[in-house]
Design a protein around this motif. Structure first.
Motif, short mmCIF file in Angstrom:
data_model
loop_
_atom_site.label_atom_id
_atom_site.label_comp_id
_atom_site.label_asym_id
_atom_site.label_seq_id
_atom_site.Cartn_x
_atom_site.Cartn_y
_atom_site.Cartn_z
N CYS B 63 0.80 -1.26 -0.01
CA CYS B 63 0.08 0.10 -0.16
C CYS B 63 0.78 1.09 -0.04
CB CYS B 63 -0.97 -0.13 1.21
SG CYS B 63 -1.92 1.31 1.46
N THR B 64 0.49 2.23 -0.77
CA THR B 64 1.28 3.54 -0.96
C THR B 64 0.41 4.55 -0.38
OG1 THR B 64 0.41 3.92 -3.06
CG2 THR B 64 2.54 2.54 -2.98
N ALA B 65 -0.81 4.25 0.46
CA ALA B 65 -1.53 5.53 1.00
C ALA B 65 -2.18 6.32 -0.07
CB ALA B 65 -0.84 6.15 2.37
N CYS B 66 -2.39 5.93 -1.25
CA CYS B 66 -2.64 6.85 -2.11
C CYS B 66 -3.98 7.19 -2.21
CB CYS B 66 -2.58 6.37 -3.58
SG CYS B 66 -3.85 4.75 -3.88
N GLY B 67 -4.97 6.50 -1.45
CA GLY B 67 -6.29 6.77 -1.02
C GLY B 67 -7.27 6.52 -2.11
N MET B 68 -6.84 5.78 -3.02
CA MET B 68 -7.83 5.43 -4.41
C MET B 68 -8.93 4.82 -3.46
SD MET B 68 -6.99 6.74 -6.89
CE MET B 68 -7.64 5.57 -8.45
N CYS B 69 -8.74 3.76 -2.84
CA CYS B 69 -9.73 2.87 -2.45
C CYS B 69 -10.76 3.58 -1.39
CB CYS B 69 -9.13 1.55 -1.35
SG CYS B 69 -7.93 2.21 -0.22
N VAL B 80 -7.74 5.56 5.46
CA VAL B 80 -6.13 5.34 5.31
C VAL B 80 -5.65 6.59 5.76
CG1 VAL B 80 -4.47 4.97 3.68
CG2 VAL B 80 -6.58 3.82 3.41
N HIS B 94 -4.85 1.84 8.50
CA HIS B 94 -5.72 1.37 7.34
C HIS B 94 -6.97 0.57 7.87
CE1 HIS B 94 -7.07 -0.03 3.62
NE2 HIS B 94 -5.99 0.47 2.76
N CYS B 111 -7.20 -0.50 -6.47
CA CYS B 111 -5.92 -0.18 -6.29
C CYS B 111 -4.65 -0.41 -7.04
CB CYS B 111 -5.63 -1.33 -4.87
SG CYS B 111 -3.91 -1.14 -4.21
N PRO B 112 -3.88 0.93 -7.33
CA PRO B 112 -3.01 0.88 -8.43
C PRO B 112 -1.84 -0.30 -7.92
CG PRO B 112 -2.83 2.83 -7.00
CD PRO B 112 -4.13 1.85 -6.49
N THR B 113 -1.76 -0.54 -6.89
CA THR B 113 -0.43 -1.56 -6.48
C THR B 113 -1.09 -2.70 -6.09
OG1 THR B 113 -0.51 -0.53 -4.14
CG2 THR B 113 1.13 0.43 -5.52
N ALA B 115 -2.68 -3.85 -3.52
CA ALA B 115 -2.29 -4.33 -2.53
C ALA B 115 -3.43 -4.88 -1.56
CB ALA B 115 -2.00 -2.91 -1.56
N LEU B 116 -4.61 -4.82 -1.94
CA LEU B 116 -5.91 -5.32 -1.33
C LEU B 116 -6.18 -6.72 -1.88
CD1 LEU B 116 -8.13 -2.08 -0.84
CD2 LEU B 116 -6.71 -3.27 0.96
S1 SF4 Z 1 -5.96 1.91 -3.18
FE1 SF4 Z 1 -4.58 0.57 -2.53
S2 SF4 Z 1 -2.37 1.62 -2.35
FE2 SF4 Z 1 -3.96 3.07 -2.28
S3 SF4 Z 1 -4.86 3.53 -0.16
FE3 SF4 Z 1 -6.05 1.92 -0.97
S4 SF4 Z 1 -4.89 -0.02 -0.64
FE4 SF4 Z 1 -3.21 1.55 -0.19
#
Ligand code: SF4
Ligand code: SF4
Lengths: 310, 170
Positions: B63-69, B80, B94, B111-113, B115-116
């Motif tokens: 997770c990069t804490a981008c906040g997309m989710c 987040v 989170h 999620c761009p990476t 991570a979920l």
């Molecule tokens: S979208 Fe993915 S990377 Fe971005 S905050 Fe949510 S879990 Fe983290």
């Protein structure tokens, strides 16, 4: 006599507790479930717990019931059951009273069950109860005839109403070998007589709530339940005496053999219950009058002829 | 007359056939599982609440804490919070409030990476609403503990307060 009475009451209670547990186990295993598992070893004490709960329940008497009859019905259904144990030969020396008319006594007193069902159904002042009672009477009358006729064909061969004499007559070969049709008819009629599935229309729960005992609660219902399972034991015991050679067997003591055979027949009846769907009322009655009674008569006639000829 | 006997035998035979079926089931092994004592392993496809994937290479989350989710979730139940550490953003918090989740899967997809994922958790019962608030970082720490790793160090920003809340104040 007192000892015998206490023994019979103990046997009746233990038998009912065991049979309810057994029925739940058989049902469960046929449906790939384990059944009761929590109380005691594999749920063996589950029915004891249930019985204690049942005793603790309030006895509800609905308004507008015919009080004396309503209260008497559970007792009436239970009393003949005790009488029936008088003549059952568990072992050569384990008969309370070896009456000359043993088998007649059993059939006579087991018919009293119908009276009690009628009393319960009528006095409850509930349409479902009355329906259950009416069906039960029609059914019991219809099935008692072939039951008696099949028993007659055995009695003809033995020449005695005495249960110990019937067992004694089977020292060479069990009557189930000589009279397979009679055995089949007897088992069918016995299932119907004890109101067991697929002949359980008097208490068909999907249409009549619980049939004749809908309005009974607590231990009054418990007595009906107890009587049903005890009746099952009695008809199986009679089947054992008539067809399976009673206490006869090898190595094991006679009473053990007797109980093994009785519970084997009970297992068969339970197996029926979890296999066959319930019959419709008209199917039930026409089956008795069009199939069972003619077959029973033919069987009786052939038996009588055979006895005359050989 | 022939039809009468025929019906009788056909009927009897069907009864015997039925009994053969039930006795076969009678001797078959039981399939019921005694739940609190025995448990089945869930299929990997089971969709429980979401959780952070433990990356097999780094043994941590992606997770990069981008906040997309957080922004995508139709029920706005994800929270987040991230900090910047060496020009890289890392989450410090989170948390999801699972009682609002419709398991739509949008967060997992967006999620761009990547991570979920959906967890295999099916034993979800609680005495109060608060029990349904699930800390995904704590879950990841628990998962790390199963392979003998210490909890993730809490990322701290190097210089001035750079904590950014990615929580949507909608
Ligand atoms: S979208 Fe993915 S990377 Fe971005 S905050 Fe949510 S879990 Fe983290
Ligand atoms: S599955 Fe849907 S509702 Fe649940 S957290 Fe993800 S986006 Fe929100």
């Amino acid at each position: 006599m007192i000892v015998a009475l206490i023994g019979v009451i103990a046997l009746v209670s233990v038998n009912a507790l065991f049979l309810i547990w057994m029925e739940r186990k058989v049902a469960a295993h046929i449906q790939l479930r384990p059944g009761p598992m929590e109380v005691g070893f594999h749920g063996a004490l589950q029915t004891v717990a249930d019985a204690i709960k049942l005793i603790g329940k309030e006895l509800i008497t609905p308004e507008e019931v015919d009080r004396p009859i309503y209260l008497l019905a559970p007792i009436v259904i239970f009393l003949p059951v005790l009488v029936l144990f008088l003549v059952i030969p568990f072992a050569p020396n384990l008969i309370i009273r070896d009456l000359n008319v043993g088998i007649l006594l059993i059939f006579a007193f087991s018919s009293l069950t119908v009276l009690s069902i009628l009393m319960a159904g009528w006095s409850s002042n509930n349409k479902y109860s009355v329906f259950g009672a009416i069906r039960s009477i029609a059914q019991n009358i219809a099935y008692e005839i072939p039951l008696l006729i099949t028993a007659m064909s055995i009695i003809l061969m033995v020449g005695s109403f005495k249960l110990s004499a019937i067992v004694a007559a089977q020292d060479k070969v069990w009557f189930v070998v000589i009279q397979p049709l009679a055995f089949l008819l007897y088992i069918i009629c016995a299932t119907a007589e004890t109101n067991r599935a697929p002949f359980d229309i008097p208490e068909a729960e999907s249409e009549l709530v619980a049939g004749f005992h809908t309005e009974y609660s607590g231990m009054r219902f418990g007595l009906f339940f107890l009587a049903e399972y005890t009746n099952m034991f009695v008809v199986s015991a009679v089947a054992t005496v008539l067809f399976l050679g009673g206490w006869r067997g090898w190595i094991l003591p006679p009473v053990v053999w007797f109980l093994i055979k009785v519970y084997a027949i009970i297992f068969l009846i339970m197996w029926f219950r979890w296999t066959f769907p319930r019959l419709r009322f008209d199917q039930l009655i026409s089956f008795a009058w069009k199939v069972l009674i003619p077959l029973a008569f033919v069987n009786l006639l052939v038996t009588a002829l055979a006895i005359k000829l050989f | 007359m022939v039809a009468y006997f025929r019906e009788m035998f056909v009927g009897l035979w069907s009864l015997v056939a039925g009994m053969a079926v039930t006795i076969r089931y009678f001797v078959r092994p039981i399939v019921t599982v005694q739940y609190p004592r025995q448990k089945l392993t869930m299929t990997p496809k089971y969709r429980g609440h979401i959780e952070l994937i433990m990356d097999p290479e780094t043994n941590t989350h992606r997770c990069t804490a981008c906040g997309m989710c957080v922004r995508t979730c139709p029920s706005s139940l994800i929270t987040v919070e991230g900090v910047k550490v060496k020009k890289k953003k890392l989450p410090v918090k989170h948390v999801i409030d699972y009682s609002y989740c419709s398991l739509c899967g949008l967060c997992v997809e967006v999620c761009p990476t990547k991570a979920l994922k959906f967890s295999n958790e099916y034993r979800l019962a609680g005495y109060q609403r608060q029990d349904m608030v699930i800390d995904l970082m704590a879950r990841l720490d628990a998962e790390r503990a199963t392979v003998g790793l210490p909890p993730l160090p809490i990322p701290t920003p190097e210089s001035e307060e750079e904590t950014t809340s990615a929580e949507e104040k909608a």
